[in-house]
Motif scaffolding. Sequence first.
Motif, PDB file in Angstrom:
ATOM      1  N   LEU A 199       0.842  -1.205   0.000  1.00 36.24           N
ATOM      2  CA  LEU A 199       0.000   0.000   0.000  1.00 36.24           C
ATOM      3  C   LEU A 199       0.873   1.249   0.000  1.00 36.24           C
ATOM      4  N   GLU A 200       0.572   2.126  -0.970  1.00 36.83           N
ATOM      5  CA  GLU A 200       1.243   3.424  -0.981  1.00 36.83           C
ATOM      6  C   GLU A 200       0.427   4.340  -0.068  1.00 36.83           C
ATOM      7  N   GLY A 201       0.629   4.188   1.209  1.00 37.64           N
ATOM      8  CA  GLY A 201      -0.145   4.927   2.200  1.00 37.64           C
ATOM      9  C   GLY A 201       0.089   4.295   3.556  1.00 37.64           C
ATOM     10  N   TYR A 202      -0.729   4.644   4.530  1.00 34.66           N
ATOM     11  CA  TYR A 202      -0.524   4.118   5.883  1.00 34.66           C
ATOM     12  C   TYR A 202      -1.768   4.349   6.732  1.00 34.66           C
TER      13      TYR A 202
ATOM     14  N   GLY B 164       7.698   8.978  -3.181  1.00 36.36           N
ATOM     15  CA  GLY B 164       6.603   8.297  -2.485  1.00 36.36           C
ATOM     16  C   GLY B 164       6.501   6.817  -2.761  1.00 36.36           C
ATOM     17  N   ARG B 165       6.356   6.479  -4.045  1.00 31.40           N
ATOM     18  CA  ARG B 165       6.121   5.088  -4.402  1.00 31.40           C
ATOM     19  C   ARG B 165       7.289   4.214  -3.958  1.00 31.40           C
TER      20      ARG B 165
ATOM     21  N   ASP C 296       1.747  17.511   1.238  1.00 31.79           N
ATOM     22  CA  ASP C 296       2.896  16.605   1.162  1.00 31.79           C
ATOM     23  C   ASP C 296       2.435  15.295   0.512  1.00 31.79           C
ATOM     24  N   PRO C 297       3.014  14.944  -0.651  1.00 31.79           N
ATOM     25  CA  PRO C 297       2.490  13.783  -1.377  1.00 31.79           C
ATOM     26  C   PRO C 297       2.806  12.456  -0.697  1.00 31.79           C
ATOM     27  N   ILE C 298       3.668  12.448   0.296  1.00 30.61           N
ATOM     28  CA  ILE C 298       4.004  11.193   0.974  1.00 30.61           C
ATOM     29  C   ILE C 298       3.197  11.054   2.254  1.00 30.61           C
TER      30      ILE C 298
ATOM     31  N   PRO D  50      -5.261  15.668  -1.806  1.00 26.00           N
ATOM     32  CA  PRO D  50      -4.371  15.918  -2.943  1.00 26.00           C
ATOM     33  C   PRO D  50      -3.009  15.268  -2.704  1.00 26.00           C
ATOM     34  N   SER D  51      -2.467  14.663  -3.723  1.00 26.46           N
ATOM     35  CA  SER D  51      -1.137  14.051  -3.622  1.00 26.46           C
ATOM     36  C   SER D  51      -0.570  14.080  -5.036  1.00 26.46           C
TER      37      SER D  51
END
Length: 391
Positions: free
Chosen positions: A183-186, A318-319, A264-266, A236-237
């Motif tokens: 997952l690109e997220g948390y 990020g990725r 912040d995109p991360i 937004p990211s």
Amino acid sequence: MKLVAVLGGGPAGAFAAERLAAGGMKTVLLDDKLAWEKPCGGALTYKAYEKYPFLLHNDVPKRLVTLTQLAAPGAGATSLKLREPMVIYSRYELNRMLLARAERAGARVEKERVLALSRAGSRWRLATKHGALEADFCVVATGAQNGLRGVGTLLTPADTMLALGYYVPEEQEHVDIQFLPQLEGYIWVFPRCGHLSIGICGRGEPAQKLRARLEAYMQERGISWKNGSFYSHVLPSLAKPAWRHNRLAGQGWIAVGDAGGLVDPITGEGLYYAIRSGDLASQVVLSDAHAPEDKPHAYRALLQRDFAANLEFGSALGRRLFRDNFLFASVPKRMVQFMRQSPRFHELMQDLFAGTQGYLDLKARLLRNLHGTMLETVMNFLLSRVVPGET
Ligand SMILES: Cc1cc2nc3c(=O)[nH]c(=O)nc-3n(C[C@H](O)[C@H](O)[C@H](O)COP(=O)(O)OP(=O)(O)OC[C@H]3O[C@@H](n4cnc5c(N)ncnc54)[C@H](O)[C@@H]3O)c2cc1C
């Protein structure tokens, strides 16, 4: 300019209105909800209240948290002691404080929805729910779900994350951050006054799947969502290319905060960038150094120097941060392991959480410290195997 209209009264709009009014500009702020519990974690980093100390020094209810637990699949959890506390507000309280400050500075604050914008010569005509209004300049602060055509960032699916969660009436002292497989997220758990904001953000995954991941986590932790209230919102990211053609400003208008994609995109941190962009936008609007036609360019240049170049660089990271491998394990897993074993890496994470370590110089610092971090990791790993009394 005789009148500036600020469209939207979240942190970006409220702070822009405060600064404009304090600078002597006749300012009207329009928001259809005014103070409300906008879906959000509500956490502010040290970077935010270092720049704007009133965010810490006020009598509005908020939580100051100095301990974070970071966890990743295959690595368990580890503690991160924050040198400077994270400050966590309910968004109703934060928005209310910022709107009150704008009003005290002299801005006219109205509960009103802007339905459409059109140019009337060199002025703007704003159609609102209850009538119309003319203004010389517009600060667009309508958030990530900006419905006004022609102004503000055009967010494509590639430029957004979905964020959803629950407010649950429980207590805990520390923040939790949980990384998840693929997952690109948390997931986050933020303690607020009287409740927790628990949520998940992720890119490229449908809401149902994110919600299932979050509920599985809550179930595992024994946190019930039955008495909680559910929330979801777009975050937004911006993908890297979007920073180059981001529609941030045009003749007679400037977009701030989420309406400009300034997150912040991360990490999804947007509160600081909303307030900061509101501040920078007001400086450009008030400045006599820029002719009206030069203001869009001046604003973009100011943002780029201040924080946008850093966030743009973050988009490229990020990725890789969430999904790549390092030394045959996922980066989040290695991050947790290094934090546990290496004081240097622990310090770096403290700075990232404080917001004082940017992405632009992150690689240089990592490389500078890599040798030391690896050495500390290996030494601590070996020492943990040598239990006194054992052969
Ligand atoms: C689930 C979630 C968790 C988050 N957690 C954090 C966090 O912990 N820390 C952090 O730093 N950031 C967090 N963020 C990001 C943060 O919430 C945003 O970046 C921030 O709210 C942006 O502020 P803003 O003023 O630009 O927009 P908003 O706060 O969205 O404000 C926009 C305002 O405009 C008004 N509006 C919209 N359209 C109109 C219209 N046509 N007319 C009049 N008014 C209008 C709305 O009512 C709203 O009040 C989170 C985001 C999400 C979705």
